[in-house]
Design a protein around this motif. Structure first.
Motif, PDB file in Angstrom:
ATOM      1  N   LYS A   1     -67.470 -17.722 -67.200  1.00  0.00           N
ATOM      2  CA  LYS A   1     -68.076 -17.290 -68.469  1.00  0.00           C
ATOM      3  C   LYS A   1     -69.559 -17.630 -68.542  1.00  0.00           C
ATOM      4  O   LYS A   1     -70.180 -17.550 -69.609  1.00  0.00           O
ATOM      5  N   GLY A   2     -70.130 -18.071 -67.402  1.00  0.00           N
ATOM      6  CA  GLY A   2     -71.560 -18.283 -67.333  1.00  0.00           C
ATOM      7  C   GLY A   2     -72.037 -19.687 -67.629  1.00  0.00           C
ATOM      8  O   GLY A   2     -73.251 -19.916 -67.762  1.00  0.00           O
ATOM      9  N   ALA A   3     -71.120 -20.666 -67.720  1.00  0.00           N
ATOM     10  CA  ALA A   3     -71.525 -22.051 -67.957  1.00  0.00           C
ATOM     11  C   ALA A   3     -72.292 -22.589 -66.752  1.00  0.00           C
ATOM     12  O   ALA A   3     -72.084 -22.154 -65.613  1.00  0.00           O
ATOM     13  N   VAL A   4     -73.140 -23.584 -66.994  1.00  0.00           N
ATOM     14  CA  VAL A   4     -73.929 -24.170 -65.907  1.00  0.00           C
ATOM     15  C   VAL A   4     -73.397 -25.538 -65.488  1.00  0.00           C
ATOM     16  O   VAL A   4     -73.869 -26.135 -64.514  1.00  0.00           O
ATOM     17  N   GLY A   5     -72.423 -26.057 -66.226  1.00  0.00           N
ATOM     18  CA  GLY A   5     -71.806 -27.339 -65.902  1.00  0.00           C
ATOM     19  C   GLY A   5     -70.601 -27.556 -66.798  1.00  0.00           C
ATOM     20  O   GLY A   5     -70.370 -26.803 -67.754  1.00  0.00           O
ATOM     21  N   ILE A   6     -69.813 -28.604 -66.480  1.00  0.00           N
ATOM     22  CA  ILE A   6     -68.658 -28.920 -67.303  1.00  0.00           C
ATOM     23  C   ILE A   6     -68.445 -30.433 -67.350  1.00  0.00           C
ATOM     24  O   ILE A   6     -68.615 -31.120 -66.333  1.00  0.00           O
ATOM     25  N   VAL A   7     -68.108 -30.926 -68.528  1.00  0.00           N
ATOM     26  CA  VAL A   7     -67.647 -32.301 -68.685  1.00  0.00           C
ATOM     27  C   VAL A   7     -66.318 -32.238 -69.430  1.00  0.00           C
ATOM     28  O   VAL A   7     -66.136 -31.405 -70.323  1.00  0.00           O
ATOM     29  N   ILE A   8     -65.390 -33.098 -69.030  1.00  0.00           N
ATOM     30  CA  ILE A   8     -64.091 -33.125 -69.694  1.00  0.00           C
ATOM     31  C   ILE A   8     -63.818 -34.527 -70.227  1.00  0.00           C
ATOM     32  O   ILE A   8     -64.328 -35.514 -69.688  1.00  0.00           O
ATOM     33  N   ARG A   9     -63.031 -34.601 -71.308  1.00  0.00           N
ATOM     34  CA  ARG A   9     -62.496 -35.896 -71.704  1.00  0.00           C
ATOM     35  C   ARG A   9     -61.609 -36.371 -70.560  1.00  0.00           C
ATOM     36  O   ARG A   9     -60.788 -35.613 -70.036  1.00  0.00           O
ATOM     37  N   SER A  10     -61.761 -37.613 -70.160  1.00  0.00           N
ATOM     38  CA  SER A  10     -60.974 -38.137 -69.048  1.00  0.00           C
ATOM     39  C   SER A  10     -59.482 -37.899 -69.271  1.00  0.00           C
ATOM     40  O   SER A  10     -58.976 -38.025 -70.395  1.00  0.00           O
ATOM     41  N   ILE A  11     -58.792 -37.583 -68.184  1.00  0.00           N
ATOM     42  CA  ILE A  11     -57.350 -37.391 -68.236  1.00  0.00           C
ATOM     43  C   ILE A  11     -56.710 -38.777 -68.169  1.00  0.00           C
ATOM     44  O   ILE A  11     -56.323 -39.269 -67.109  1.00  0.00           O
ATOM     45  N   GLY A  12     -56.641 -39.426 -69.309  1.00  0.00           N
ATOM     46  CA  GLY A  12     -56.127 -40.789 -69.386  1.00  0.00           C
ATOM     47  C   GLY A  12     -55.682 -41.107 -70.799  1.00  0.00           C
ATOM     48  O   GLY A  12     -56.024 -40.392 -71.751  1.00  0.00           O
ATOM     49  N   THR A  13     -54.936 -42.195 -70.939  1.00  0.00           N
ATOM     50  CA  THR A  13     -54.390 -42.578 -72.245  1.00  0.00           C
ATOM     51  C   THR A  13     -55.039 -43.842 -72.801  1.00  0.00           C
ATOM     52  O   THR A  13     -54.616 -44.347 -73.840  1.00  0.00           O
ATOM     53  N   ASP A  14     -56.052 -44.337 -72.134  1.00  0.00           N
ATOM     54  CA  ASP A  14     -56.709 -45.566 -72.573  1.00  0.00           C
ATOM     55  C   ASP A  14     -57.834 -45.261 -73.554  1.00  0.00           C
ATOM     56  O   ASP A  14     -58.203 -44.109 -73.783  1.00  0.00           O
ATOM     57  N   HIS A  15     -58.413 -46.333 -74.119  1.00  0.00           N
ATOM     58  CA  HIS A  15     -59.586 -46.224 -74.978  1.00  0.00           C
ATOM     59  C   HIS A  15     -60.760 -46.986 -74.395  1.00  0.00           C
ATOM     60  O   HIS A  15     -61.742 -47.242 -75.077  1.00  0.00           O
ATOM     61  N   ASP A  16     -60.655 -47.354 -73.122  1.00  0.00           N
ATOM     62  CA  ASP A  16     -61.731 -48.073 -72.462  1.00  0.00           C
ATOM     63  C   ASP A  16     -62.919 -47.143 -72.229  1.00  0.00           C
ATOM     64  O   ASP A  16     -62.758 -45.928 -72.062  1.00  0.00           O
ATOM     65  N   ARG A  17     -64.103 -47.745 -72.189  1.00  0.00           N
ATOM     66  CA  ARG A  17     -65.282 -46.930 -71.881  1.00  0.00           C
ATOM     67  C   ARG A  17     -65.421 -46.853 -70.368  1.00  0.00           C
ATOM     68  O   ARG A  17     -66.325 -47.425 -69.753  1.00  0.00           O
ATOM     69  N   MET A  18     -64.471 -46.137 -69.787  1.00  0.00           N
ATOM     70  CA  MET A  18     -64.338 -46.048 -68.340  1.00  0.00           C
ATOM     71  C   MET A  18     -63.804 -44.654 -68.026  1.00  0.00           C
ATOM     72  O   MET A  18     -62.771 -44.241 -68.560  1.00  0.00           O
ATOM     73  N   ALA A  19     -64.507 -43.900 -67.202  1.00  0.00           N
ATOM     74  CA  ALA A  19     -64.101 -42.523 -66.927  1.00  0.00           C
ATOM     75  C   ALA A  19     -63.064 -42.457 -65.804  1.00  0.00           C
ATOM     76  O   ALA A  19     -63.048 -43.297 -64.903  1.00  0.00           O
ATOM     77  N   HIS A  20     -62.195 -41.446 -65.873  1.00  0.00           N
ATOM     78  CA  HIS A  20     -61.146 -41.224 -64.880  1.00  0.00           C
ATOM     79  C   HIS A  20     -61.573 -40.083 -63.959  1.00  0.00           C
ATOM     80  O   HIS A  20     -61.818 -38.966 -64.419  1.00  0.00           O
TER      81      HIS A  20
ATOM     82  N   GLY B   1     -74.919 -20.261 -70.089  1.00  0.00           N
ATOM     83  CA  GLY B   1     -76.083 -21.127 -70.067  1.00  0.00           C
ATOM     84  C   GLY B   1     -75.846 -22.515 -70.618  1.00  0.00           C
ATOM     85  O   GLY B   1     -76.781 -23.327 -70.668  1.00  0.00           O
ATOM     86  N   LYS B   2     -74.610 -22.831 -70.992  1.00  0.00           N
ATOM     87  CA  LYS B   2     -74.306 -24.118 -71.616  1.00  0.00           C
ATOM     88  C   LYS B   2     -73.441 -24.981 -70.695  1.00  0.00           C
ATOM     89  O   LYS B   2     -72.934 -24.524 -69.669  1.00  0.00           O
ATOM     90  N   ILE B   3     -73.291 -26.232 -71.092  1.00  0.00           N
ATOM     91  CA  ILE B   3     -72.366 -27.146 -70.430  1.00  0.00           C
ATOM     92  C   ILE B   3     -71.088 -27.180 -71.248  1.00  0.00           C
ATOM     93  O   ILE B   3     -71.116 -27.547 -72.428  1.00  0.00           O
ATOM     94  N   VAL B   4     -70.001 -26.772 -70.662  1.00  0.00           N
ATOM     95  CA  VAL B   4     -68.712 -26.767 -71.359  1.00  0.00           C
ATOM     96  C   VAL B   4     -68.202 -28.203 -71.512  1.00  0.00           C
ATOM     97  O   VAL B   4     -68.317 -29.013 -70.571  1.00  0.00           O
ATOM     98  N   PHE B   5     -67.632 -28.493 -72.665  1.00  0.00           N
ATOM     99  CA  PHE B   5     -67.033 -29.796 -72.952  1.00  0.00           C
ATOM    100  C   PHE B   5     -65.584 -29.550 -73.386  1.00  0.00           C
ATOM    101  O   PHE B   5     -65.339 -28.996 -74.453  1.00  0.00           O
ATOM    102  N   ILE B   6     -64.619 -29.915 -72.519  1.00  0.00           N
ATOM    103  CA  ILE B   6     -63.199 -29.793 -72.868  1.00  0.00           C
ATOM    104  C   ILE B   6     -62.726 -31.150 -73.395  1.00  0.00           C
ATOM    105  O   ILE B   6     -62.747 -32.144 -72.679  1.00  0.00           O
ATOM    106  N   ASP B   7     -62.288 -31.153 -74.638  1.00  0.00           N
ATOM    107  CA  ASP B   7     -61.964 -32.402 -75.344  1.00  0.00           C
ATOM    108  C   ASP B   7     -60.459 -32.490 -75.616  1.00  0.00           C
ATOM    109  O   ASP B   7     -60.026 -32.637 -76.760  1.00  0.00           O
ATOM    110  N   HIS B   8     -59.672 -32.429 -74.554  1.00  0.00           N
ATOM    111  CA  HIS B   8     -58.211 -32.397 -74.679  1.00  0.00           C
ATOM    112  C   HIS B   8     -57.657 -33.802 -74.452  1.00  0.00           C
ATOM    113  O   HIS B   8     -57.748 -34.339 -73.343  1.00  0.00           O
ATOM    114  N   LYS B   9     -57.074 -34.403 -75.489  1.00  0.00           N
ATOM    115  CA  LYS B   9     -56.542 -35.755 -75.373  1.00  0.00           C
ATOM    116  C   LYS B   9     -55.196 -35.766 -74.656  1.00  0.00           C
ATOM    117  O   LYS B   9     -54.342 -34.913 -74.908  1.00  0.00           O
TER     118      LYS B   9
END
Length: 475
Positions: free
Chosen positions: A195-214, A160-168
Motif C-alpha cells: 500500500k506504499g508504506a516506507v516502514g513498519i513498526v508493530i506492538r511487540s508480540i508479547g504479553t508483558d508490560h516491560d519496556r523491552m521489545a520482542h 509514504g508513511k510508517i505503518v504502526f500495527i497496535d495489536h495486543k
C-alpha cells in the motif's frame, strides 16, 4: 495374602512419587495390576523428578554458549557443545546432518518521536529486516488495530508513511493469543509495502508490560518493496497510541542497520537409543538448538534441549531397551523459518514411513498438563489408555488434533503421527524473543516434570503395538 513382587514395586514407586510432587490436590489413582510398560513408565517418572540433568544442560548451554543465532559463530559452537554432551551421555549413536541456513546480522536499532512530543522509543529489528539509510527513516505514522485492518485500508492513507500495527497479544495458558497477533509480525511488512508504506513498526508480540521489545522472524515477498520492520515495546506502543489521541499527526524516526549475509552451514544434531527388536522404527522427540540473539535462549529453546536430551538419557540407561529406536533431534535454525525441520523431513523422506510418532518441546519450561495426539481415529481411545499412567505426573488426556511442535509440524501431511505435550504457557510470551529470555525464568522442578512426561511418552510409544496410521486429517 502375600503381595506379588510387581505390586510391591508399584506400591513403593507410587509412595515415592507422591513425595516428589508439589503439593498435589489429591493422590493420583493407580489401577492394579499395572502393565510392565506402566511400571517402567512410573519408574522413569521417579528418576526424572529426582534428576537435575535437564537443568544442568540448560545452564551449560546458556552460560557457556549463550545466544545462538542461526548461522553465527555461536550457532556452530552450540553444535559442537551438543555433540560433546550427547556423546558424553552415552547414547548409542550421535551424529549431525548439514543444514543450509540464512545468515542475518541484527546491527543496531533506535527510534524516536520527532513531533509533536519528541522522546525516545524502545525498538528492536524484526528478524530478516532490511536497514534504513544511515541517516534513518523519518515519516508520519498511521495506526491500525490489526493486520486485517491494514489490509482493508485505502492505499492513499498509507502511502509514504510508517505503518504502526497496535495489536495486543492476549494472555492464555495455551498461548493461543500468539496465533492471533503473530501475522502482523510475519506478514505486516508486505501488506504495508503493497500500500506504499516506507516502514513498519508493530506492538511487540508479547504479553508483558516491560519496556523491552520482542524480536521474531518476518518475511518479504518477491516483487514487493522491502521496507524496514521493527517491534516496539508494549509501553512505547501505548505511548504512540496516546499521542495519536492528542494529535492527528505523529512523526517518528527509525534508524536500523541489520544486514543479510547469504547462507551458511549449520547442523541438526541427532542422538539415538537403538531399539531392541524394531530398531528401524523411530520415536522422535525434538527441540531446536538455535535461539534469537537478544537473550540467552533459555526458555526458547534451551529448556526443550534439556528436556528431550534428559528424557532420552533416562531411556538409554534402562536395563532393557524399548522395542523401537528413540531419536533425539536438536534442530537447526527453527527461529528463522523451521529450516532444520524442513531439511530433516526432506533428507529423511525415505524413512518417514518408519517414524512411529514425533513430538517437539518448544514452549518453555512450564509444566505439562495434557497430551494431544494426531493419529488414526480408530486407535485413539486405546492410545489414550496406553498413556494413562502419565496422569500420575499431572498429564491428562487431550484431543486428537495435535500439531506436534514447530519443527515436526510438516510431518503430519507426510503421514507421520504426532503428539503435543501441552505446557502451561501463561507467562511464556512475557519473555519470548526478548533479552529477558534467561536461565532464571526456569523452575527446576517444572523442568523435571517435563522430562518425566517426555520420557514416559517416548518409552510408551517405543513399546506400543498400535497401528497409528493413517493419521487423522485436521478439521
Amino acid at each position: 495374602m502375600k503381595s506379588s513382587p510387581v505390586k510391591t514395586l508399584v506400591g513403593l514407586i507410587f509412595v515415592s512419587l507422591l513425595g516428589c510432587q508439589q503439593t498435589p490436590k489429591s493422590p493420583p489413582e493407580v489401577t492394579e495390576p499395572l502393565s510392565a510398560n506402566d511400571t517402567v513408565a512410573m519408574s522413569l517418572q521417579q528418576q526424572a523428578l529426582n534428576s537435575n540433568l535437564a537443568y544442568e544442560l540448560v545452564e551449560s548451554l546458556t552460560v557457556e554458549i549463550g545466544p545462538r543465532l542461526a548461522g553465527s559463530d555461536k550457532d556452530l559452537m552450540a553444535v559442537d557443545w551438543a555433540m560433546d554432551k550427547l556423546k558424553g551421555l552415552g547414547f548409542d549413536r550421535v551424529y549431525k546432518e548439514a543444514v543450509q541456513v540464512p545468515v542475518w546480522e541484527r546491527g543496531h536499532a533506535s527510534a524516536s518521536v520527532v513531533s509533536p512530543y519528541p522522546q525516545p522509543l524502545v525498538i528492536t529489528a524484526l528478524g530478516g529486516s532490511v536497514a534504513t539509510s544511515s541517516s534513518g527513516l523519518q515519516a508520519e505514522i498511521v495506526r491500525f488495530d490489526t493486520l486485517a485492518a491494514l489490509k482493508e485500508a485505502d492505499s492513499a492513507s498509507v502511502e509514504g508513511k510508517i505503518v504502526f500495527i497496535d495489536h495486543k497479544t492476549e494472555r492464555h495458558k495455551t498461548g493461543k493469543g500468539y496465533g492471533k497477533t503473530v501475522g502482523g509480525r510475519s506478514r505486516g511488512a508486505v501488506a504495508a509495502a503493497e500500500k506504499g508504506a516506507v516502514g513498519i513498526v508493530i506492538r511487540s508480540i508479547g504479553t508483558d508490560h516491560d519496556r523491552m521489545a520482542h524480536t521474531g522472524m518476518m518475511r518479504y515477498k518477491e516483487g514487493v518493496a522491502r521496507i524496514p520492520a521493527a517491534a516496539l515495546s508494549s509501553p512505547d506502543a501505548d505511548q504512540l497510541t496516546l499521542m495519536l489521541k492528542r494529535s492527528d499527526s505523529v512523526t517518528i524516526n527509525l534508524n536500523m542497520s541489520p544486514k543479510g549475509h547469504g547462507v551458511a552451514t549449520s547442523y541438526n544434531v541427532i542422538a539415538e537409543v537403538t531399539g531392541a527388536s524394531k530398531p528401524e522404527e523411530i520415536v522422535l522427540i525434538g527441540a531446536h538448538l538455535d535461539s534469537w540473539d537478544e537473550g540467552t535462549g533459555a526458555i526458547d529453546d534451551g529448556a526443550g534441549v534439556g528436556i528431550v536430551t534428559a528424557a532420552g538419557k533416562l531411556i538409554q540407561d534402562l536395563p532393557q531397551k524399548p522395542a523401537r529406536t528413540v531419536r533425539v533431534v536438536l534442530y537447526a535454525a527453527e527461529e528463522v523459518g523451521l529450516v532444520g525441520g524442513k531439511t530433516y523431513a526432506k533428507e529423511h523422506a525415505d524413512e518417514l514411513d518408519r517414524h512411529y510418532i514425533a513430538a517437539e518441546s518448544d514452549f518453555g519450561a512450564g509444566r505439562i498438563y495434557q497430551i494431544d495426539f494426531r493419529v488414526n481415529e480408530q486407535v485413539f481411545t486405546q492410545l489414550q489408555a496406553q498413556t494413562a499412567v502419565m496422569a500420575n505426573n499431572g498429564v491428562v488426556k487431550g484431543n486428537n488434533q495435535a500439531s506436534g511442535g514447530p519443527d515436526v509440524s510438516m510431518l503430519p501431511k507426510l503421514g507421520v503421527p504426532v503428539a503435543s505435550l501441552r505446557q502451561d504457557g501463561t507467562d511464556y510470551f512475557d519473555y519470548h524473543h526478548t533479552p529477558n529470555d534467561t536461565l532464571d525464568k526456569i523452575e527446576p522442578a517444572a523442568l523435571a516434570q517435563n522430562v518425566a512426561a517426555y520420557a514416559q511418552f517416548a518409552y510408551l510409544m517405543a513399546q506400543s503395538e498400535l497401528d497409528l496410521r493413517p493419521i487423522l486429517a485436521k478439521k
